[in-house]
Write an enzyme that holds these catalytic residues in place. Structure first.
Site, mmCIF file in Angstrom:
data_model
loop_
_atom_site.group_PDB
_atom_site.id
_atom_site.type_symbol
_atom_site.label_atom_id
_atom_site.label_comp_id
_atom_site.label_asym_id
_atom_site.label_seq_id
_atom_site.Cartn_x
_atom_site.Cartn_y
_atom_site.Cartn_z
ATOM 1 N N GLY A 189 -3.730 -1.173 8.155
ATOM 2 C CA GLY A 189 -2.577 -1.139 7.244
ATOM 3 C C GLY A 189 -1.284 -1.201 8.038
ATOM 4 N N GLY B 294 2.298 -1.920 6.434
ATOM 5 C CA GLY B 294 2.802 -1.106 5.339
ATOM 6 C C GLY B 294 4.055 -0.362 5.769
ATOM 7 C CD GLN B 295 7.782 3.941 3.217
ATOM 8 O OE1 GLN B 295 6.836 4.460 2.625
ATOM 9 N NE2 GLN B 295 9.017 4.371 3.113
ATOM 10 C CG ASP C 259 -11.706 -5.446 3.065
ATOM 11 O OD1 ASP C 259 -11.586 -4.208 2.998
ATOM 12 O OD2 ASP C 259 -12.050 -6.147 2.104
ATOM 13 C CE1 TYR D 141 -2.388 7.514 -2.105
ATOM 14 C CE2 TYR D 141 -1.127 9.320 -3.052
ATOM 15 C CZ TYR D 141 -1.412 8.489 -1.986
ATOM 16 O OH TYR D 141 -0.720 8.641 -0.802
ATOM 17 C CE LYS E 219 -3.954 9.170 0.583
ATOM 18 N NZ LYS E 219 -4.155 8.492 1.880
ATOM 19 C CB ILE F 187 7.654 8.194 4.045
ATOM 20 C CG1 ILE F 187 6.430 9.107 4.253
ATOM 21 C CG2 ILE F 187 8.293 7.820 5.373
ATOM 22 C CD1 ILE F 187 6.694 10.390 4.989
HETATM 23 N N1 SER Z 1 4.501 8.597 -1.412
HETATM 24 C C1 SER Z 1 3.205 8.659 -2.026
HETATM 25 C C2 SER Z 1 3.245 8.119 -3.402
HETATM 26 O O1 SER Z 1 4.274 8.206 -4.018
HETATM 27 C C3 SER Z 1 2.709 10.072 -2.074
HETATM 28 O O2 SER Z 1 1.800 10.253 -1.070
HETATM 29 O O3 SER Z 1 2.270 7.649 -3.872
#
Ligand code: SER
Length: 328
Positions: free
Chosen positions: A8, A11-12, A52, A141, A145, A171
């Site tokens: 990844g 990504g950010q 992947d 999500y 986690k 973040i």
């Molecule tokens: N920044 C993430 C989200 O908003 C939280 O882990 O999904």
């Protein structure tokens, strides 16, 4: 010498982390990987692979080919995108992590994996959320986690895998946009303030969430990964915090620099997700165990974000403006 694989990588967090790792360990020691091919990276001289993470065989091939000893496993779907595609979210977030842990087990790798404040849910204490508390996430999500944390702890204690993790808050950063998270408003707002002078926020003004500036997040990840193994006493995932602020407090801080900036509010499905998460996290275990401390508070984040983003938008000009515009 370390040989590091980052999944990844575009990504950010990945974009900033790859630069930080390359500065620290040498450009050729860090292999970037992305799920879909990025043409300009394929023509690049630095190590890059299409991967992947749900393909364990391919992951193993890359680890063996480069003799990787550390993986920063960032590939994953965020909360809002996860709600739109729960099956894909489970597959990438859980099966991808399981593959990384399997390969880490057979090749004795050190692993970093980001968990999230999304492990918490409506029955978790919202203020000073403890390290060990109710975890009843309402998003897929969050469920991935929680599952991931349990998998990490299991592989650490059953198989001795040196896996380390942080429950990251939202973040904030200027080099790469986040994609599909509930905390994305706290990044989008800066682009909108500079480009349009106005923003429509998808959560209510009083919505208060834990947040962190990217330089603090990168410092936390590197610090955790370089800490002596004996200091890492939590093998599921550490609570980690920097600041907490509401959407309206963020607006007010931006208005100190851009007095004309206005924000209105149109809460959508992400409001319910935000409402299920804590406001302020207690990260005293991370501070005590391996010496975590943050640097940036809200005024420092806003000052730096506006300066860096303004400079960046000016530098890359029209092209970047079009990208930012496509956000809204
Ligand atoms: N920044 C993430 C989200 O908003 C939280 O882990 O999904």
């Amino acid at each position: 010498m370390k040989t590091i694989l980052v999944t990844g990588a575009r990504g950010q967090i990945g974009s900033d982390l790859v630069s930080a790792l390359r500065r620290r360990f040498g450009a050729t020691q860090v292999i970037e990987s992305t799920r879909k091919a990025v043409p300009h990276l394929e023509g690049n001289l630095l190590p890059y692979e299409v991967l992947d993470v749900t393909d364990e065989h391919r992951l193993q091939e890359i680890v063996e080919h480069y003799q990787v000893d550390t993986i920063y496993h960032l590939a994953g779907l965020l909360s809002a995108k996860g709600e739109q595609n729960p099956e894909l979210c489970w597959n990438i977030n859980v099966n991808g992590l399981k593959n990384v842990l399997q390969v880490a087990k057979s090749h004795q790798l050190r692993v970093f994996w980001p968990s999230s404040i999304a492990v918490f849910g409506p029955h978790t204490p919202k203020l000073d959320t403890p390290q060990i508390t109710v975890e009843d996430p309402s998003t897929v999500y969050g469920i991935t986690k929680v599952t991931g944390e349990l998998l990490c702890r299991y592989y650490a204690y059953q198989f001795g895998v040196d896996v380390r993790s942080l429950r990251l808050p939202g973040i904030i950063s200027y080099s790469t946009l986040p994609g599909g998270g509930t905390t994305d408003f706290a990044v989008e707002i800066f682009y909108a303030a500079l480009k349009y002078g106005t923003y429509t926020c998808f959560v209510r003004p009083e919505t208060r969430l834990p947040m962190m500036y990217m330089p603090d997040a990168i410092a936390a990840i590197l610090h955790l990964m370089e800490a002596d193994s004996a200091l890492i006493k939590v093998r599921s995932s550490y609570n980690i915090a920097a600041v907490s602020f509401s959407a309206e407090e963020l607006v007010a801080e931006i208005q100190k620099y851009l007095p004309e900036f206005t924000c209105d509010y149109a809460p959508d499905f992400r409001q319910a997700i935000a409402d299920s998460w804590p406001c302020v996290i207690d990260d005293s275990r991370a501070r005590a165990d391996w010496g975590w401390k943050h640097t940036y508070d809200l005024p420092a984040i806003v000052a730096d974000m506006l300066a860096k983003l303004d400079e960046r938008l000016m530098r890359v000009g029209q092209e970047s403006m079009v990208c930012a515009q496509s956000l809204f």
